[in-house]
Each structure stands twice: as C-alpha cells, then as structure tokens.
Design a protein around this motif. Structure first.
Motif, mmCIF file in Angstrom:
data_model
loop_
_atom_site.group_PDB
_atom_site.id
_atom_site.type_symbol
_atom_site.label_atom_id
_atom_site.label_comp_id
_atom_site.label_asym_id
_atom_site.label_seq_id
_atom_site.Cartn_x
_atom_site.Cartn_y
_atom_site.Cartn_z
ATOM 1 N N UNK A 36 0.819 -1.225 0.000
ATOM 2 C CA UNK A 36 0.000 0.000 0.000
ATOM 3 C C UNK A 36 0.853 1.274 0.000
ATOM 4 N N UNK A 37 2.177 1.133 0.042
ATOM 5 C CA UNK A 37 3.055 2.296 0.073
ATOM 6 C C UNK A 37 3.100 2.990 1.426
ATOM 7 N N UNK A 38 2.729 2.292 2.498
ATOM 8 C CA UNK A 38 2.672 2.889 3.836
ATOM 9 C C UNK A 38 3.823 2.455 4.738
ATOM 10 N N UNK A 39 4.509 1.385 4.383
ATOM 11 C CA UNK A 39 5.526 0.795 5.253
ATOM 12 C C UNK A 39 6.855 1.529 5.121
ATOM 13 N N UNK A 78 8.128 -1.832 17.152
ATOM 14 C CA UNK A 78 7.549 -0.648 16.530
ATOM 15 C C UNK A 78 7.252 -0.896 15.063
ATOM 16 N N UNK A 79 6.397 -0.081 14.531
ATOM 17 C CA UNK A 79 6.207 0.094 13.090
ATOM 18 C C UNK A 79 6.402 1.580 12.822
ATOM 19 N N UNK A 80 7.035 1.910 11.721
ATOM 20 C CA UNK A 80 7.129 3.277 11.250
ATOM 21 C C UNK A 80 6.376 3.308 9.925
ATOM 22 N N UNK A 81 5.319 4.126 9.868
ATOM 23 C CA UNK A 81 4.458 4.153 8.690
ATOM 24 C C UNK A 81 4.330 5.571 8.151
ATOM 25 N N UNK A 84 -1.776 9.187 5.476
ATOM 26 C CA UNK A 84 -2.338 10.510 5.233
ATOM 27 C C UNK A 84 -2.729 11.243 6.511
ATOM 28 N N UNK A 85 -3.157 10.489 7.549
ATOM 29 C CA UNK A 85 -3.619 11.162 8.762
ATOM 30 C C UNK A 85 -3.659 10.201 9.948
ATOM 31 N N UNK A 86 -4.023 10.736 11.112
ATOM 32 C CA UNK A 86 -4.082 9.946 12.338
ATOM 33 C C UNK A 86 -5.080 8.802 12.215
ATOM 34 N N UNK A 87 -6.208 9.030 11.576
ATOM 35 C CA UNK A 87 -7.201 7.962 11.438
ATOM 36 C C UNK A 87 -6.619 6.750 10.717
ATOM 37 N N UNK A 88 -5.832 6.997 9.687
ATOM 38 C CA UNK A 88 -5.205 5.899 8.959
ATOM 39 C C UNK A 88 -4.183 5.183 9.849
ATOM 40 N N UNK A 89 -3.435 5.944 10.650
ATOM 41 C CA UNK A 89 -2.472 5.348 11.583
ATOM 42 C C UNK A 89 -3.199 4.504 12.629
ATOM 43 N N UNK A 90 -4.329 4.976 13.112
ATOM 44 C CA UNK A 90 -5.120 4.216 14.083
ATOM 45 C C UNK A 90 -5.594 2.908 13.465
ATOM 46 N N UNK A 91 -6.040 2.964 12.213
ATOM 47 C CA UNK A 91 -6.489 1.756 11.534
ATOM 48 C C UNK A 91 -5.388 0.716 11.426
ATOM 49 N N UNK A 92 -4.171 1.168 11.137
ATOM 50 C CA UNK A 92 -3.037 0.237 11.068
ATOM 51 C C UNK A 92 -2.698 -0.287 12.457
ATOM 52 N N UNK A 93 -2.652 0.590 13.443
ATOM 53 C CA UNK A 93 -2.319 0.179 14.811
ATOM 54 C C UNK A 93 -3.279 -0.898 15.316
ATOM 55 N N UNK A 94 -4.534 -0.797 14.963
ATOM 56 C CA UNK A 94 -5.524 -1.783 15.388
ATOM 57 C C UNK A 94 -5.274 -3.148 14.762
ATOM 58 N N UNK A 95 -4.531 -3.197 13.671
ATOM 59 C CA UNK A 95 -4.230 -4.451 12.980
ATOM 60 C C UNK A 95 -2.951 -5.111 13.482
ATOM 61 N N UNK A 96 -2.178 -4.422 14.287
ATOM 62 C CA UNK A 96 -0.952 -5.001 14.839
ATOM 63 C C UNK A 96 -1.354 -6.099 15.827
ATOM 64 N N UNK A 97 -0.807 -7.300 15.682
ATOM 65 C CA UNK A 97 -1.236 -8.416 16.534
ATOM 66 C C UNK A 97 -1.204 -8.125 18.034
#
Length: 118
Positions: A36-39, A78-81, A84-97
């Motif tokens: 997705x070009x976020x990593x 950690x992940x460094x991503x 576009x915004x905090x909401x997108x970061x929250x969505x990724x954080x929720x997917x971290x095992x």
C-alpha cells in the motif's frame, strides 16, 4: 505524515508459540503495508533484560542495565508508517497483533531537515 506505532506488552506473558505466531502475523501486516506504500520500517526489540540505559549528567555518563522505567508493559517493538492522517495510523495500529494483548502508542514523527536518510 509519518507515525511511529510503539508496541507495548508484558513481555513475560507470551509463550514461544505465541511469539512466533505474532511475528508471522506482523510480517504479513508489514508486507500488506509495503504493498500500500505505507511501510517504512518495523522490528521487534530484544527483551528488557538486554536493555541498557544511559544518562549524562554534568558531563558524566550514568549507565544502568535494564529499561529506564519499571512498568507493567514494556516497549517490545515498533512500526514506522507513512500515512495521510491519524485515522489511517489508528487503523493500522488496530491491525498489529499485539494490540489484542498489549497497547499500541501512536506518535507523529517530527521531520527535521538535514538529517541523513537511509
């Protein structure tokens, strides 16, 4: 915008089987984020028993074994991503095992001009 997703958990609660499953899921997530070009980066950390802390006071180094603070949960990775915004970061954080067992702290990165790049 770049965000650091800091993974905190009680490092003594995971069995070796749980840890390996977490690494497998985390690797899969990293590949999805890359597609997705976020990593930007991600890594687990060695246990706090291998940590060393340093403080410099009045020009003198104070070196101690272990983490800076005694807490119920320890920084485990950690992940460094780049999103576009905090909401997108929250969505990724929720997917971290480890979000299912610990806490993910989301912190925006301050980008300082002139720092070397990888």
């Amino acid at each position: 915008m770049k965000y650091m997703l800091l993974i905190y958990q009680d490092e003594l609660t995971l069995s070796e089987v749980d840890r390996e499953e977490c690494y497998k899921e985390s690797t899969e997530l990293a590949h999805q984020l890359k597609a997705n070009g976020q990593f930007l980066s991600a890594n687990p950390l060695q246990p706090t028993s291998l940590a060393t802390s340093i403080r410099v006071r009045d020009g003198k180094q104070l070196i101690t074994d272990g983490p800076f603070a005694e807490t119920r949960e320890q920084l485990g990775g950690y992940y460094l991503v780049d999103v576009t915004d905090l909401d997108e970061a929250i969505g990724i954080a929720a997917r971290i095992p480890m979000a299912r067992k610990g806490t993910i702290e989301i912190r925006p990165i301050i980008e300082i001009k002139g720092l070397p790049t990888v």
